[in-house]
Design a protein around this motif. Structure first.
Motif: not given
Length: 356
Positions: A56-62, A78-81, A100-111, A119-123
């Motif tokens: 588990a990490l933060l950056s896609i580069e890593e 861990l912080e998503g995209f 962890h946020s609505q904009w990420q869900i919209k991105a998943l819908e539109n790609v 997916i890890y759905l963070k509460v």
């Protein structure tokens, strides 16, 4: 190498610590947390931890570095995209991402992705950092599992107050309430929960500081009985000797004055190497296998230590700033910080030696 300071990373200790963690969570899978360049240890020095179930990490580069090294098991962001285009890399490199946020869900819908992703759905557990309100969990989960781009969804929470038994009980009850009647994997536990609250371990645990041999509480005594081994040792040598008379001062500000005749060692290590600037007089230091103490103010490139109880110490004598004898938590505690910060503060100018 001219200047004698060096950080030694012991991969054997890392693997040993993972085995200790696995013995504590026999029914759970382990995310080994390697964010912040593996807590300052260097991701290239850690990725070979092949016995873990995932990183588990933060950056896609890593994450890409791990894949290019041949790691083919799970990787969790861990912080998503952070951008819609990141989803193409998540798809390409088969990564798992936090949502962890609505904009990420919209991105998943539109790609348009080639493969559905995990997916890890963070509460939000009450820390009020990232995560959805618990009341939205079922609605959002239904939305996610309806998307063609989503494969498996896991409930994720973070325990920000593992010292508080009431907080853990609340998190446990909340988790049970949310997943009742659902075939939903969970990931709740961090290092502190693994140690002290096994009831919230669930399917996956996320372990960071324990892997590196330090305590999530910041107090080494809290983990002294479970046989963890420090992975990082910061060491140097004495490069100068001073002989003080009573009343003589040391270093910037002259804030330390000798109360008697005193022999002082000058060590090649300072805050520019990652040693804490606010470490006070009395901070433990190991010189030639004898515990002594820091005296005076930490400067950019040097510290000074009391050699009263080290009569054989001389220029070239070995010094451990933290490691097997001087625990990093001890140095951090007296300096008003935590071991996490000291690990992450190791400067790039410090050479690194790897023990395989």
């Amino acid at each position: 190498m001219s200047r004698p300071i060096i950080a030694t990373i012991n991969q054997k200790s890392l693997k040993h610590n993972l085995s200790i963690v696995r013995s504590l969570v026999p029914k759970s899978k382990i995310w080994s947390v390697i964010k912040a360049n593996a807590y300052g240890h260097g991701i290239n020095n850690i990725w070979s931890l092949s016995d873990t179930d995932g990183f588990a990490l933060l950056s896609i580069e890593e994450a890409i570095i791990l894949r290019e090294h041949g790691w083919d098991k799970p990787i969790l962001l861990l912080e998503g995209f952070f951008h819609l285009k990141d989803l193409y890399l998540i798809d390409r490199y088969h990564l798992t991402t936090v949502i962890h946020s609505q904009w990420q869900i919209k991105a998943l819908e539109n790609v348009l992705l080639l493969n559905p992703i995990n997916i890890y759905l963070k509460v939000n557990s009450g820390m009020n950092r990232l995560g959805f309100n618990q009341k939205l969990f079922h609605t959002i989960r239904k939305k996610l599992i309806s998307l063609n781009n989503v494969h498996e969804t896991t409930l994720m929470m973070h325990c920000g107050d593992a010292d508080n038994q009431n907080t853990i009980i609340q998190s446990f009850r909340l988790t049970q309430r949310l997943i009742t009647g659902l075939n939903c994997p969970c990931s709740i536990s961090n290092s502190a929960c693994v140690l002290w609250h096994p009831e919230v371990n669930h399917d996956w645990v996320r372990v960071g500081i324990l892997l590196y041999g330090a305590s999530p509480s910041g107090n080494w005594l809290d983990i002294a009985n479970i046989n963890l081994k420090p992975v990082m040792t910061l060491s140097s040598k004495i490069i100068g000797i001073q002989h003080l008379k009573k009343g003589d001062s040391i270093g910037y500000g002259y804030n330390y004055q000798a109360k008697k005749s005193q022999r002082i060692g000058v060590v090649a290590c300072g805050y520019a190497d990652g040693y804490p600037r606010h470490a006070p007089t009395g901070t433990p230091v190991l010189v030639d296998d004898k515990i002594t103490q820091l005296v005076g103010v930490v400067s950019m490139d040097m510290i000074t230590v009391d050699l009263t109880d080290c009569p054989k110490a001389t220029i070239g004598s070995n010094v451990e700033l933290w490691g097997n004898t001087i625990k990093i938590d001890q140095v951090a505690q007296v300096s008003g910080t935590i071991g996490y910060e000291l690990m992450c503060s190791l400067a790039s100018r410090v050479p690194v030696n790897i023990i395989c």
